[in-house]
Design an enzyme around this catalytic site. Structure first.
Site, mmCIF file in Angstrom:
data_model
loop_
_atom_site.group_PDB
_atom_site.id
_atom_site.type_symbol
_atom_site.label_atom_id
_atom_site.label_comp_id
_atom_site.label_asym_id
_atom_site.label_seq_id
_atom_site.Cartn_x
_atom_site.Cartn_y
_atom_site.Cartn_z
ATOM 1 C CB SER A 235 -0.907 0.038 1.247
ATOM 2 O OG SER A 235 -1.776 -1.072 1.288
ATOM 3 C CB SER A 273 -1.410 -1.731 -3.908
ATOM 4 O OG SER A 273 -0.652 -0.635 -3.484
ATOM 5 C CG ASP A 275 -1.978 2.279 -4.038
ATOM 6 O OD1 ASP A 275 -1.139 1.946 -3.179
ATOM 7 O OD2 ASP A 275 -2.142 1.682 -5.107
#
Length: 345
Positions: A235, A273, A275
């Site tokens: 992340s 991930s 984000d």
């Protein structure tokens, strides 16, 4: 154990300059007046490499009126506590705390303690806590973060140059095949005749192939004996602060550009991930907001400061061996573009 073979330095000290805009005096998010940063680091030299990073706008230390803010989710595989209220109201009313995934909820409770102590009449507060998964190097299941760790980061926040690399919430993170951590940068512009500062701070922990000024730097080619391992739960948390007079909608446009900047350094934006970018402004509420057609210089400042903050998070990080004997290697300086020994020449 953690190894610290030599001092690590920032991108500009290595000749890596992003864009043409000038930086602030510290080249950090703390160049935005009133923005403070504090860290608590837990590193036992063995299985624990984790911590807390707090971004504290000074205006929120005594008042609960909030600051205009926005969140952009590049990929929602994460736990960003407090984000829906920012989306709904366009207001940030607490410091932003960053930590490890499984400690985010304890950190949120500690942030509630911090806010209630400062606002004794409040019956509701909106703590904002972001996270990345540092379980590749740290025993994340131990959930070692306590209320005291969070309060120490908040209460110790200052306006100097924040520590970068293996510190605070970046102690155990990895990115783009290498050891990463916390990074920060800033840019200054003149917009509509007035000076504007944009600052970024990142907690980098995401996949892809490190790319520096267009040159790929795959770890498996540049670090002898290394094997690329893509840790689960990658992340990136990005915090953007500015003193430009913007409303929440416009800050959402800044937050989107912050996520775009990850692509410049080689992010893969993978399935796992999470984000996120949070953008807020410290501008006095009496100032009229900038027209949208004047925002291009601010967008450039966001993209450049986030890209450099990401590079700083990697270049300042030291090689670390953690839980289960896993190792994340430091970026080799002698293979950077322009060093004379990179892959392409």
């Amino acid at each position: 154990m953690s190894t610290h073979p030599s001092p690590r330095v920032r991108a500009r000290s290595l000749g890596v300059v992003v864009g043409t805009l000038p930086t602030g005096p510290l080249n950090a998010i703390t160049d935005v007046e009133g923005v403070l940063v504090g860290h608590t680091t837990l590193d036992d030299g063995a299985d624990l490499h984790t911590g807390v990073t707090a971004i504290v706008p000074r205006q929120l230390a005594t008042a609960l009126r909030g600051l205009p803010a926005a969140v952009h989710t590049g990929n929602g595989y994460g736990k960003l506590v407090g984000s829906t209220q920012i989306d709904e109201l366009g207001v940030l009313e607490s410091p932003i705390v960053l930590t490890a995934t499984l400690s985010a909820f304890r950190a949120a409770d500690a942030l509630v303690t911090y806010l209630l102590e400062r606002h004794p009449d409040s019956l509701s507060v909106n703590p904002v806590v972001g996270e990345t998964n540092d379980g590749f190097l740290s025993d994340i299941r131990r959930r070692p973060i306590t209320e005291r760790h969070v309060l120490d980061a908040l209460e110790g926040a200052s306006g100097g140059l924040p520590a970068e690399g293996c510190v605070g919430a970046g102690t155990g993170t990895t990115a783009l095949g290498y050891k990463a951590g916390i990074g920060t940068s800033s840019r200054r512009q003149v917009v509509d005749g007035a000076p504007v500062t944009v600052g970024a701070l990142v907690q980098a922990n995401f996949g892809g192939v490190l790319t520096v000024q267009g040159v790929p730097m795959p770890v498996e080619e540049l670090v002898p004996g290394s094997v690329r391992e893509e840790p689960p739960g990658n992340s990136c948390m990005i915090v953007v602060a500015t003193d430009a007079p913007l409303d929440a909608r416009q800050l959402g446009r800044l937050a989107r550009r912050a996520i775009f900047a990850m692509g410049r350094v080689g992010a893969s934006y993978s399935h796992g991930s999470g984000d996120y970018a949070i953008a807020f402004t410290t501008a006095p509420p009496r100032l009229p907001t900038l027209p949208d057609d004047l925002l291009n210089p601010v967008f450039t400042a966001v993209m450049d400061s986030v890209e450099e903050a990401l590079l700083n998070s990697l270049f300042t990080a030291t090689a670390t061996t953690g839980v289960h004997g896993r190792t994340s290697h430091a970026v080799p300086y002698d293979r950077l573009p322009g060093s004379g020994t990179n892959r392409d020449g």
